[in-house]
Motif scaffolding. Sequence first.
Motif, PDB file in Angstrom:
ATOM      1  N   SER A   1      34.118   5.606  42.215  1.00  0.00           N
ATOM      2  CA  SER A   1      35.454   5.894  41.711  1.00  0.00           C
ATOM      3  C   SER A   1      36.281   6.521  42.822  1.00  0.00           C
ATOM      4  CB  SER A   1      35.352   6.838  40.518  1.00  0.00           C
ATOM      5  OG  SER A   1      36.615   7.067  39.964  1.00  0.00           O
ATOM      6  N   SER A   2      37.559   6.580  42.604  1.00  0.00           N
ATOM      7  CA  SER A   2      38.431   7.220  43.583  1.00  0.00           C
ATOM      8  C   SER A   2      39.413   8.136  42.872  1.00  0.00           C
ATOM      9  CB  SER A   2      39.168   6.189  44.428  1.00  0.00           C
ATOM     10  OG  SER A   2      40.025   5.437  43.608  1.00  0.00           O
ATOM     11  N   ALA A   3      39.964   9.064  43.636  1.00  0.00           N
ATOM     12  CA  ALA A   3      40.928  10.018  43.095  1.00  0.00           C
ATOM     13  C   ALA A   3      41.895  10.393  44.201  1.00  0.00           C
ATOM     14  CB  ALA A   3      40.213  11.258  42.577  1.00  0.00           C
ATOM     15  N   GLU A   4      42.993  11.006  43.809  1.00  0.00           N
ATOM     16  CA  GLU A   4      43.954  11.526  44.774  1.00  0.00           C
ATOM     17  C   GLU A   4      44.246  12.968  44.403  1.00  0.00           C
ATOM     18  OE1 GLU A   4      47.595   9.540  46.867  1.00  0.00           O
ATOM     19  OE2 GLU A   4      48.241  10.360  44.953  1.00  0.00           O
TER      20      GLU A   4
ATOM     21  N   VAL B   1      45.150  16.454  40.233  1.00  0.00           N
ATOM     22  CA  VAL B   1      44.054  15.573  40.609  1.00  0.00           C
ATOM     23  C   VAL B   1      44.244  14.295  39.808  1.00  0.00           C
ATOM     24  CG1 VAL B   1      41.568  15.247  40.711  1.00  0.00           C
ATOM     25  CG2 VAL B   1      42.524  17.525  41.022  1.00  0.00           C
ATOM     26  N   ASP B   2      44.608  13.226  40.500  1.00  0.00           N
ATOM     27  CA  ASP B   2      44.862  11.944  39.848  1.00  0.00           C
ATOM     28  C   ASP B   2      43.564  11.152  39.819  1.00  0.00           C
ATOM     29  OD1 ASP B   2      46.059   9.781  38.678  1.00  0.00           O
ATOM     30  OD2 ASP B   2      47.017   9.066  40.519  1.00  0.00           O
ATOM     31  N   SER B   3      42.851  11.285  38.710  1.00  0.00           N
ATOM     32  CA  SER B   3      41.569  10.616  38.545  1.00  0.00           C
ATOM     33  C   SER B   3      41.362  10.345  37.068  1.00  0.00           C
ATOM     34  CB  SER B   3      40.446  11.500  39.076  1.00  0.00           C
ATOM     35  OG  SER B   3      39.190  10.960  38.739  1.00  0.00           O
ATOM     36  N   ASN B   4      40.587   9.316  36.765  1.00  0.00           N
ATOM     37  CA  ASN B   4      40.287   9.040  35.365  1.00  0.00           C
ATOM     38  C   ASN B   4      39.040   9.798  34.900  1.00  0.00           C
ATOM     39  OD1 ASN B   4      38.524   7.572  36.885  1.00  0.00           O
ATOM     40  ND2 ASN B   4      38.974   5.600  35.953  1.00  0.00           N
TER      41      ASN B   4
ATOM     42  N   ASN C   1      38.223  16.323  37.751  1.00  0.00           N
ATOM     43  CA  ASN C   1      39.446  17.129  37.836  1.00  0.00           C
ATOM     44  C   ASN C   1      39.111  18.620  37.792  1.00  0.00           C
ATOM     45  OD1 ASN C   1      40.724  14.673  37.722  1.00  0.00           O
ATOM     46  ND2 ASN C   1      41.578  14.955  35.692  1.00  0.00           N
TER      47      ASN C   1
ATOM     48  N   LYS D   1      37.054   9.498  47.697  1.00  0.00           N
ATOM     49  CA  LYS D   1      36.205   8.444  47.156  1.00  0.00           C
ATOM     50  C   LYS D   1      34.929   9.096  46.638  1.00  0.00           C
ATOM     51  CE  LYS D   1      34.241   3.996  48.359  1.00  0.00           C
ATOM     52  NZ  LYS D   1      34.047   3.015  49.436  1.00  0.00           N
TER      53      LYS D   1
END
Length: 115
Positions: free
Chosen positions: A55-58, A74-77, A82, A110
């Motif tokens: 997965s990835s996050a920003e 934290v932009d993540s699903n 988060n 990542k």
Amino acid sequence: MRNLKSIIAILLFSLTISFSANAAEKDPSKVTSELRSEIMKFLGDKIPLDLKSTSSAEVSFMINNQNELVVIDVDSNLKDFNSFVKSKLNYKKIITKGIQKGEIYKMPVKINKGA
């Protein structure tokens, strides 16, 4: 005599401004890579998440006046990621020099399955 003092004052003022504008700072890309490596040390290698795939996050953050990292978003699903990032990074002291305080930085992260 009064005009001479004014001219000298203006000359000194303009020299001061020109020298401060030309002050050599670190290369911005080098500063951000140093900052990234410092943040990755805070996060560590082991992330306690049970992932089914990569997965990835920003991560959006800024540095406050006390050189502390403040996580903005934290932009993540992954909800667990988060809270993990916020608990690991919020208000950690940063030692990297040349960082703009108050500027919002965004860093992609990542997350590998085996992490």
